[in-house]
Enzyme design. Structure first.
Site, short mmCIF file in Angstrom:
data_model
loop_
_atom_site.label_atom_id
_atom_site.label_comp_id
_atom_site.label_asym_id
_atom_site.label_seq_id
_atom_site.Cartn_x
_atom_site.Cartn_y
_atom_site.Cartn_z
N VAL B 99 0.87 -1.17 0.00
CA VAL B 99 0.00 0.00 0.00
C VAL B 99 0.91 1.23 0.00
CG1 VAL B 99 -1.74 1.31 1.29
CG2 VAL B 99 -1.85 -1.19 1.24
N CYS B 100 0.51 2.26 -0.72
CA CYS B 100 1.22 3.54 -0.70
C CYS B 100 2.66 3.33 -1.20
CB CYS B 100 1.16 4.09 0.73
SG CYS B 100 1.46 5.85 0.92
N ASN B 101 3.62 4.04 -0.63
CA ASN B 101 5.00 3.88 -1.11
C ASN B 101 5.69 2.66 -0.52
OD1 ASN B 101 5.63 4.74 1.45
ND2 ASN B 101 6.42 6.75 0.83
#
Lengths: 225, 225
Positions: B99-101
């Site tokens: 998820v995300c970076n």
């Protein structure tokens, strides 16, 4: 300093608080507190534990008091230590807020008499037991009471509260920072959209836990009457 | 038993993991693990701490391996203990996710070579440094890699993964249970929708932290080249 305090109790639906806490923690000059009776880790509904940052006794006067929900909410309805803390903080707080069925705990503390409030859809009908007026919206405001609907509504609630605390420009920055451009995979996030069959199946699955909670809601409503 | 493990590291953007963990914890027969080097509470980006449920050494073989993101992600990019754990688990996991970076950490572990991946919009352009192909979507699937975009995309990701693990009917029940019918207060959740001015202001605010992270990304990319 803007002190934002979430009640952290056993079996909280952790996203009820971790969603808005994420957003509100980035409001300039805001400090997020997770408040419980002691500093021991508190087990959430997901199984993992979160560590309180302060206690009922040590918590500073909050700018924002927020009560999240979950099945564990029911045990708080008749807990005089919890209810006293909420009443005491509520007197000085600028905003008295809740997410999900956390509004029932505010209700049990006598803090929602004649206030409109949101609640998780499956629990909304219990609000009148505490003198509150249920509203089927994601975010509801009535005077200094601001409430979010079920679980994920806490994110909409958090952004609305961020706008209130720090202005719309700041809230927009946060919405962009958290890439909040939701794309739900299905269109069934409310009972109306989900339809009767899905609602009935979920209610059946959760019936035993609702029955337990109902007894405690009843007890709290009688105590407050 | 479906073992779903999230990497829990210091300064994680906690919603990256608490969002999907909330949803996935209700998948039948699923068990959520929060994994770190030891069992001491880990401080999140919001300031409060979450307690790991298991360690790199004791973690069972995961069905789903998930790496969340946050500014703390950068310290993991060159941490051989973390990267080894991810590679080891990734070999046996049915799904390797982020998820995300958090996708950059998978990239630094060499696990995204020639895979399409999502990432937080502000970090997406770093993916090619690790041989990954950035895709500007909330949820991206390429073979057994499933990734979510920035922060709140973790909820869309969680529901998509729930559908994968337990079928669409189960995922719909969860969407209803968590009342996921989002109503963002503004229409600025992507850089395209937010417009140049808002994007520039956010980038300026976060520039010092990005500069720190860039040096670590550079180091990791060189190590993996």
């Amino acid at each position: 300093m803007i002190h934002i305090g979430f009640l952290l109790f056993p079996k909280v639906t952790q996203l009820d608080l971790t969603g808005p806490a994420q957003i509100l923690s980035r409001v300039p000059d805001a400090r997020v507190h997770l408040v419980w009776k002691d500093l021991q880790p508190v087990e959430t509904d997901v199984g993992f534990s979160i560590v309180p940052t302060t206690t009922f006794d040590d918590c500073p006067q909050l700018t924002v008091l927020c009560v999240p929900g979950g099945f564990g909410m029911a045990q708080q309805l008749n807990d005089e230590t919890t209810l006293s803390f909420l009443r005491r903080q509520g007197e000085g707080a600028k905003y008295v807020t809740s997410v999900c069925n956390g509004s029932l705990v505010l209700g049990a503390a006598g803090m929602l008499q004649r206030y409109k409030s949101a609640c998780h859809w499956a629990w909304r009908d219990y609000l009148p037991r505490f003198g509150a007026v249920p509203v089927a919206e994601r975010v509801v405001r009535d005077r200094n009471r601001i409430s979010g609907g079920g679980v994920t509504a806490g994110i909409d609630f958090g952004l609305a509260l961020a706008a209130e605390l720090a202005g719309e420009a700041q809230a927009k920055l946060l919405q962009l920072a958290f890439e909040y451009d939701p794309k739900p995979p299905f269109d069934c996030g409310t009972p109306e959209k989900a339809g009767g069959e899905l609602v009935a199946r979920l209610r059946e699955l959760q019936a035993p836990r609702f029955r337990q909670a109902e007894a405690l809601i009843e007890q709290a409503a009688l105590a407050g009457a």
